[in-house]
Design a protein around this motif. Sequence first.
Motif, PDB file in Angstrom:
ATOM      1  N   GLY A 132       0.797  -1.218   0.000  1.00  3.28           N
ATOM      2  CA  GLY A 132       0.000   0.000   0.000  1.00  3.28           C
ATOM      3  C   GLY A 132       0.827   1.265   0.000  1.00  3.28           C
ATOM      4  N   GLU A 133       2.143   1.145  -0.060  1.00  2.00           N
ATOM      5  CA  GLU A 133       3.027   2.318  -0.037  1.00  2.00           C
ATOM      6  C   GLU A 133       3.081   3.006  -1.405  1.00  2.00           C
ATOM      7  OE1 GLU A 133       6.348   1.202   3.314  1.00  2.00           O
ATOM      8  OE2 GLU A 133       6.653   0.498   1.268  1.00  2.00           O
ATOM      9  N   LYS A 134       3.212   4.306  -1.375  1.00  2.00           N
ATOM     10  CA  LYS A 134       3.379   5.096  -2.580  1.00  2.00           C
ATOM     11  C   LYS A 134       4.867   5.265  -2.844  1.00  2.00           C
ATOM     12  CE  LYS A 134       1.758   9.415  -4.708  1.00  2.00           C
ATOM     13  NZ  LYS A 134       1.032  10.682  -4.459  1.00  2.00           N
ATOM     14  N   ARG A 135       5.347   4.724  -3.955  1.00  2.00           N
ATOM     15  CA  ARG A 135       6.774   4.692  -4.247  1.00  2.00           C
ATOM     16  C   ARG A 135       7.111   5.636  -5.401  1.00  2.00           C
ATOM     17  NH1 ARG A 135       9.961   2.100  -0.663  1.00  2.00           N
ATOM     18  NH2 ARG A 135      11.417   1.684  -2.365  1.00  2.00           N
ATOM     19  N   GLU A 136       8.194   6.366  -5.237  1.00  2.00           N
ATOM     20  CA  GLU A 136       8.677   7.221  -6.313  1.00  2.00           C
ATOM     21  C   GLU A 136       9.273   6.355  -7.422  1.00  2.00           C
ATOM     22  OE1 GLU A 136      11.798  10.951  -7.067  1.00  2.00           O
ATOM     23  OE2 GLU A 136      11.460  10.167  -5.046  1.00  2.00           O
ATOM     24  N   ILE A 137       8.841   6.579  -8.657  1.00  2.00           N
ATOM     25  CA  ILE A 137       9.304   5.761  -9.783  1.00  2.00           C
ATOM     26  C   ILE A 137      10.744   6.114 -10.130  1.00  2.00           C
ATOM     27  CG2 ILE A 137       9.028   5.418 -12.280  1.00  2.00           C
ATOM     28  CD1 ILE A 137       6.026   5.424 -11.825  1.00  2.00           C
ATOM     29  N   TRP A 138      11.530   5.079 -10.383  1.00  3.24           N
ATOM     30  CA  TRP A 138      12.939   5.222 -10.738  1.00  3.24           C
ATOM     31  C   TRP A 138      13.078   4.972 -12.237  1.00  3.24           C
ATOM     32  CZ3 TRP A 138      17.300   7.112  -8.937  1.00  3.24           C
ATOM     33  CH2 TRP A 138      18.516   6.671  -9.446  1.00  3.24           C
ATOM     34  N   GLN A 139      13.370   6.035 -12.993  1.00  2.00           N
ATOM     35  CA  GLN A 139      13.516   5.893 -14.440  1.00  2.00           C
ATOM     36  C   GLN A 139      14.789   5.105 -14.765  1.00  2.00           C
ATOM     37  OE1 GLN A 139      10.899   6.880 -15.993  1.00  2.00           O
ATOM     38  NE2 GLN A 139      10.029   8.202 -14.414  1.00  2.00           N
ATOM     39  N   PHE A 140      14.780   4.448 -15.910  1.00  2.00           N
ATOM     40  CA  PHE A 140      15.897   3.580 -16.273  1.00  2.00           C
ATOM     41  C   PHE A 140      16.838   4.235 -17.279  1.00  2.00           C
ATOM     42  CE2 PHE A 140      17.639   0.533 -19.381  1.00  2.00           C
ATOM     43  CZ  PHE A 140      18.537  -0.100 -18.558  1.00  2.00           C
ATOM     44  N   ALA A 141      18.154   4.087 -17.035  1.00  2.00           N
ATOM     45  CA  ALA A 141      19.182   4.472 -17.998  1.00  2.00           C
ATOM     46  C   ALA A 141      20.370   3.537 -17.807  1.00  2.00           C
ATOM     47  CB  ALA A 141      19.611   5.927 -17.803  1.00  2.00           C
ATOM     48  N   GLY A 142      20.887   2.992 -18.893  1.00  2.00           N
ATOM     49  CA  GLY A 142      22.025   2.084 -18.806  1.00  2.00           C
ATOM     50  C   GLY A 142      22.926   2.174 -20.016  1.00  2.00           C
ATOM     51  N   GLY A 143      24.226   2.000 -19.784  1.00  2.00           N
ATOM     52  CA  GLY A 143      25.202   2.027 -20.868  1.00  2.00           C
ATOM     53  C   GLY A 143      26.160   3.197 -20.702  1.00  2.00           C
ATOM     54  N   PRO A 144      27.105   3.331 -21.644  1.00  2.00           N
ATOM     55  CA  PRO A 144      27.267   2.487 -22.831  1.00  2.00           C
ATOM     56  C   PRO A 144      27.842   1.108 -22.503  1.00  2.00           C
ATOM     57  CG  PRO A 144      29.020   4.121 -22.739  1.00  2.00           C
ATOM     58  CD  PRO A 144      28.071   4.441 -21.620  1.00  2.00           C
ATOM     59  N   LEU A 145      27.338   0.113 -23.226  1.00  2.00           N
ATOM     60  CA  LEU A 145      27.782  -1.262 -23.113  1.00  2.00           C
ATOM     61  C   LEU A 145      28.385  -1.688 -24.441  1.00  2.00           C
ATOM     62  CD1 LEU A 145      27.788  -4.076 -21.645  1.00  2.00           C
ATOM     63  CD2 LEU A 145      25.570  -4.459 -22.752  1.00  2.00           C
ATOM     64  N   SER A 146      29.573  -2.263 -24.393  1.00  2.00           N
ATOM     65  CA  SER A 146      30.268  -2.675 -25.615  1.00  2.00           C
ATOM     66  C   SER A 146      29.859  -4.087 -26.022  1.00  2.00           C
ATOM     67  CB  SER A 146      31.785  -2.628 -25.390  1.00  2.00           C
ATOM     68  OG  SER A 146      32.469  -3.122 -26.521  1.00  2.00           O
ATOM     69  N   VAL A 147      29.500  -4.244 -27.292  1.00  2.00           N
ATOM     70  CA  VAL A 147      29.128  -5.531 -27.870  1.00  2.00           C
ATOM     71  C   VAL A 147      29.862  -5.692 -29.191  1.00  2.00           C
ATOM     72  CG1 VAL A 147      27.236  -6.932 -28.776  1.00  2.00           C
ATOM     73  CG2 VAL A 147      26.834  -5.405 -26.842  1.00  2.00           C
ATOM     74  N   GLU A 148      30.360  -6.896 -29.465  1.00  2.00           N
ATOM     75  CA  GLU A 148      31.033  -7.151 -30.737  1.00  2.00           C
ATOM     76  C   GLU A 148      30.578  -8.490 -31.301  1.00  2.00           C
ATOM     77  OE1 GLU A 148      35.599  -7.586 -32.404  1.00  2.00           O
ATOM     78  OE2 GLU A 148      35.173  -6.148 -30.797  1.00  2.00           O
TER      79      GLU A 148
END
Length: 311
Positions: A132-148
């Motif tokens: 029942g708690e009101k939670r502040e939303i945590w927006q997502f951001a990730g990277g840069p991640l290297s892929v080859e």
Amino acid sequence: MSDMGISRRSMLGASVAIGGSMAASMLSPAVAATPGGVSALQLEDPKARARLLAKLKGSIAEETVYTFTRLHLYLWLNDGNLKPMLTMQNLAAGSWTPLPNGNYKCMVREVGAYTAFDTDDLVDHWVNPVTGEKREIWQFAGGPLSVEIGPDGIVTGPEATLKPKDMRIDVIAGKVLAPNQSSFSFPNPFKEDKWPKEAGGPMFYWDSHYFFAADLRDIQDPGKSSALSTVQFQNLVSFHPWLGMGKTPGRTWGKGLGTKLRSLDDLPRGARLALEKKTPEIFDLKSWTKPRIDFAEYMTKYGPGEKIMGR
């Protein structure tokens, strides 16, 4: 983050895991093919296979490819039906470069802005249906991640902890389908003594099943560096700390559907407005040079000693 006892490898792995994580889908080059309909793709040739996968998932040229997905999130509480939760408007930017050795390298940056379930309406808070708690939303951001991507499969830096398993490439009704499955786990850096509402079990689990699909003619067209592919995925993920689920059993289940974009002009208007307001860094890649590490950033902002709504 050494004072928290968290390794950089664990945190970067976590940053990939808890978003919509298009980055995960790029870490699984398929190695087999069904008989019939695929012989023209020359999948027995590792170089040809790598080229196909780079073209399908990103690009074989030096360019940035954007992929947009709407990720509908549900709560799974180990009983009953899935409970609709929120929708994430997810945008990944992959900066691709063909390498002299024939491989294809990509630097992936990814963000997600939360909206009310199956709408474009931005929301700043979410009510936990268990507590029942009101939670502040945590927006997502990730990277840069290297892929080859190369003839020998995938090559990633030490920060990548994804464990994808190859699945066969198929051609059905003129469509090239490239699926993969991925699962991994890592020690949960949130400990119950300091994070009673954020901490779950001792391990953090993330499973994801993806496929990319594109027109066979686009894949075979030598004049096209990138196939306009559709992506679909499901993931099953341990509760993110910001949800405040504590020891509640279960995970979140995500259902995502999206596509590569021809340009950012293809972004749906509602999604673009949400992303511009909550995660504008995705539209300024030149300024995004420092790694965004989701769990570490959450810990920094919401230290155990700080008071936040819902804690």
